[in-house]
Write a protein that holds these residues in place. Structure first.
Motif, PDB file in Angstrom:
ATOM      1  N   THR A   1      -8.172  18.513   6.640  1.00  9.89           N
ATOM      2  CA  THR A   1      -7.020  17.770   7.155  1.00  9.89           C
ATOM      3  C   THR A   1      -5.694  18.302   6.623  1.00  9.89           C
ATOM      4  OG1 THR A   1      -7.272  16.152   5.363  1.00  9.89           O
ATOM      5  CG2 THR A   1      -8.366  15.661   7.451  1.00  9.89           C
ATOM      6  N   SER A   2      -5.746  19.444   5.935  1.00  4.89           N
ATOM      7  CA  SER A   2      -4.540  20.078   5.377  1.00  4.89           C
ATOM      8  C   SER A   2      -3.820  19.171   4.393  1.00  4.89           C
ATOM      9  CB  SER A   2      -3.572  20.483   6.508  1.00  4.89           C
ATOM     10  OG  SER A   2      -4.198  21.384   7.386  1.00  4.89           O
ATOM     11  N   SER A   3      -4.574  18.278   3.735  1.00  2.00           N
ATOM     12  CA  SER A   3      -3.997  17.450   2.680  1.00  2.00           C
ATOM     13  C   SER A   3      -4.059  18.222   1.368  1.00  2.00           C
ATOM     14  CB  SER A   3      -4.784  16.141   2.546  1.00  2.00           C
ATOM     15  OG  SER A   3      -4.785  15.439   3.767  1.00  2.00           O
TER      16      SER A   3
ATOM     17  N   THR B   1      -4.747  10.100   0.190  1.00  2.85           N
ATOM     18  CA  THR B   1      -3.998  10.554   1.358  1.00  2.85           C
ATOM     19  C   THR B   1      -4.299   9.630   2.525  1.00  2.85           C
ATOM     20  OG1 THR B   1      -3.502  12.475   2.748  1.00  2.85           O
ATOM     21  CG2 THR B   1      -5.809  12.108   2.209  1.00  2.85           C
ATOM     22  N   ARG B   2      -3.427   9.615   3.505  1.00  4.53           N
ATOM     23  CA  ARG B   2      -3.667   8.866   4.736  1.00  4.53           C
ATOM     24  C   ARG B   2      -4.011   9.875   5.825  1.00  4.53           C
ATOM     25  NH1 ARG B   2      -2.072   3.527   4.047  1.00  4.53           N
ATOM     26  NH2 ARG B   2      -0.760   3.203   2.211  1.00  4.53           N
TER      27      ARG B   2
ATOM     28  N   LEU C   1      -7.869   7.749   2.486  1.00  5.34           N
ATOM     29  CA  LEU C   1      -8.935   8.487   1.814  1.00  5.34           C
ATOM     30  C   LEU C   1      -8.503   8.709   0.374  1.00  5.34           C
ATOM     31  CD1 LEU C   1     -11.602  10.334   2.128  1.00  5.34           C
ATOM     32  CD2 LEU C   1      -9.948  12.204   2.133  1.00  5.34           C
ATOM     33  N   SER C   2      -9.373   8.385  -0.572  1.00  6.01           N
ATOM     34  CA  SER C   2      -8.991   8.496  -1.974  1.00  6.01           C
ATOM     35  C   SER C   2     -10.120   9.090  -2.802  1.00  6.01           C
ATOM     36  CB  SER C   2      -8.638   7.110  -2.535  1.00  6.01           C
ATOM     37  OG  SER C   2      -8.443   7.179  -3.929  1.00  6.01           O
TER      38      SER C   2
ATOM     39  N   ASP D   1      -2.930   5.341  -2.943  1.00  4.38           N
ATOM     40  CA  ASP D   1      -2.668   4.530  -1.751  1.00  4.38           C
ATOM     41  C   ASP D   1      -3.670   3.393  -1.585  1.00  4.38           C
ATOM     42  OD1 ASP D   1      -0.412   5.897  -0.953  1.00  4.38           O
ATOM     43  OD2 ASP D   1      -1.488   7.290   0.339  1.00  4.38           O
ATOM     44  N   ALA D   2      -4.939   3.647  -1.914  1.00  8.16           N
ATOM     45  CA  ALA D   2      -5.954   2.595  -1.762  1.00  8.16           C
ATOM     46  C   ALA D   2      -5.684   1.445  -2.722  1.00  8.16           C
ATOM     47  CB  ALA D   2      -7.347   3.170  -1.999  1.00  8.16           C
ATOM     48  N   LEU D   3      -5.260   1.766  -3.945  1.00  6.60           N
ATOM     49  CA  LEU D   3      -4.931   0.723  -4.912  1.00  6.60           C
ATOM     50  C   LEU D   3      -3.621   0.045  -4.529  1.00  6.60           C
ATOM     51  CD1 LEU D   3      -5.875  -0.631  -7.518  1.00  6.60           C
ATOM     52  CD2 LEU D   3      -4.603   1.092  -8.808  1.00  6.60           C
ATOM     53  N   ARG D   4      -2.648   0.825  -4.070  1.00 10.27           N
ATOM     54  CA  ARG D   4      -1.366   0.255  -3.632  1.00 10.27           C
ATOM     55  C   ARG D   4      -1.580  -0.765  -2.516  1.00 10.27           C
ATOM     56  NH1 ARG D   4       3.928   0.217  -2.545  1.00 10.27           N
ATOM     57  NH2 ARG D   4       4.442   1.331  -4.445  1.00 10.27           N
ATOM     58  N   ASP D   5      -2.413  -0.417  -1.533  1.00  9.42           N
ATOM     59  CA  ASP D   5      -2.651  -1.337  -0.419  1.00  9.42           C
ATOM     60  C   ASP D   5      -3.295  -2.633  -0.902  1.00  9.42           C
ATOM     61  OD1 ASP D   5      -1.576   0.578   1.202  1.00  9.42           O
ATOM     62  OD2 ASP D   5      -3.443   1.112   2.218  1.00  9.42           O
TER      63      ASP D   5
END
Length: 434
Positions: free
Chosen positions: A98-100, A107-108, A118-119, A281-285
């Motif tokens: 995904t070029s992350s 990443t989203r 995805l984490s 991001d997963a924890l932030r959400d």
């Protein structure tokens, strides 16, 4: 020219000097530098959007299974949108596709037109300090009220009566009822043991919340929370999300936070965390969802003695007041009138809200299970627990209107003087004594 042999003392000295030069020229990787958080390379956490249909999740999962040769998929017991995926080097494979940035914690990404998080399955550790063992039963007899607190930790001693007397548990643990479990999505009656208390073990996926940690970390945390109660006790939802070694991971923590949210907790005690140079991001959400539901997270600042502006400690660093912070996170350090308790407490003028001092303005806390009052414990785990108890005592019968951080700190810190030595170390410059 005659070459004379070098005396062995000179040779030894030369070797030592060469070793010293080599060692000092190597790049240091000591604890305290900006190192990425450890994670399990063969696991990722995938979080689907809330409300996505089961058929769509299965379609996405099938496409991932075929592409990445996934060996196992585990779904969170209380939220099917949270999954742990196991495959060989799966994080590197997906981020490359995904070029992350492979080094990125999370990443989203879009799959079949659906944006997901995805984490890496980041590893959590409890900031455990020192505990001197010597428990005696704590006979806690206060009446249980309606304020629900979720304690996410190693478990609680409910069987050997070394810490709490057997009569105490019904005064603060919720009963195991179908209504409580149905609220979090556990509806199978075969999974509900009515003789146990309301809670969950995320390793065995059952109600066995016994504390198997050598220092009984979760039990001590619970005792310190309850030690601040003067009248009405909180109703504690116990979530065992740390194993016997004091370790956990993002999937388990994310699932436990969702369980607490669905179970009606108004305060979550987080005497744990991990260091990383970037947020997840997963924890932030998860924290964002708690904020939307007016749920307070009380977090430990961490025990490494560093500034979390430079080396963040999550989730406590979500308390940040200057950059993408949340108003439902209160982060707690350990400090006395002399200042931060170094090297056993992190600090930050932006990411640490308040400090706790032990009884007698001490850097260690009195063990509530010691009848003599002489045994002490150190660590911000215990400072966070005391803060949770202070808040629970103040809001036992009153609602906590948003903005949570402002409402709570204004009340619990009312009348507390500024501590000059905490300027630049703790946002409020205030501390509470155990």
């Amino acid at each position: 020219m005659i070459i004379k042999p070098i005396p062995y003392q000179t040779a030894l000295l030369t070797l030592c000097l060469l070793f010293f030069v080599f060692a000092t020229c190597k790049k240091s990787t000591s604890v305290g530098q900006r190192q990425p958080a450890p994670f399990r390379p063969n696991e990722v956490v995938l979080v689907y959007p809330s409300g996505l249909s089961q058929d769509k999740r299965e379609s996405i999962r099938k496409s991932l299974l075929l592409r990445y040769q996934i060996r196992n998929v585990e779904t969170c017991i209380c939220d099917p949108s949270i999954e742990r995926i196991t495959a060989e080097n799966v994080h590197q494979a997906i981020t490359t596709d995904t070029s992350s940035r492979p080094a990125s914690t999370s990443t989203r990404l879009g799959v079949q037109g659906v944006e997901m998080v995805l984490s890496k399955n980041v590893l959590f550790q409890q900031p455990i300090g020192q505990r001197n063992r010597g428990p005696v039963p704590f006979d806690f007899g206060k009446k249980r009220g309606n304020l629900r607190i979720a304690v996410i930790d190693t478990g609680i001693d409910t069987t050997d009566n070394q810490h709490f007397s057997s009569a105490s548990f019904s005064h603060f643990l919720l009963p195991s009822t179908a209504a409580n479990y149905n609220a979090v999505g556990i509806t199978d009656p075969n999974r509900i043991n009515r003789s146990r208390y309301f809670g969950w073990n995320f390793f065995t996926n059952n109600q066995n919340i016994k504390d198997d940690h050598a220092q009984q970390h979760g039990t001590v945390v619970t005792g310190l929370i309850l030690s601040q109660v003067t009248e009405t006790a909180p109703s504690i939802i116990y979530l065992k999300a740390f194993d016997a070694s004091g370790s956990s991971d993002l999937f388990t923590i994310r699932c436990a936070l969702k369980f607490a949210e669905k179970a009606g907790a108004k305060i979550i005690n987080a005497s744990w965390g991990y260091d990383d140079i970037e947020e997840n991001d997963a924890l932030r959400d998860a924290i964002s969802s708690l904020e939307k539901n007016n749920i307070l997270l009380v977090a430990a600042a961490g025990n490494n003695g560093h500034n979390t502006n430079t080396i963040p400690h999550w989730p406590g660093s979500f308390s940040n007041t200057t950059n993408r912070g949340f108003n439902n996170v209160i982060t707690v350090a350990t400090a006395t009138t002399g200042g931060i308790c170094l090297p056993n407490s992190n600090y930050s003028e932006n990411r640490v809200d308040v400090a706790i001092a032990g009884r007698g303005d001490n850097c260690s806390f009195v063990d509530v299970f010691d009848a003599t009052g002489q045994l002490r414990e150190t660590g911000t785990s215990y400072a966070a627990a005391i803060m949770t108890g202070v808040i629970a005592n103040q809001f036992a019968s009153d609602p906590m209107p948003p903005p949570l951080k402002t409402t709570v700190l204004n009340r619990v810190l009312n009348g507390q003087p500024d501590i000059p030595s905490l300027s630049g170390k703790v946002r409020t410059k205030k501390r509470i004594v155990q």
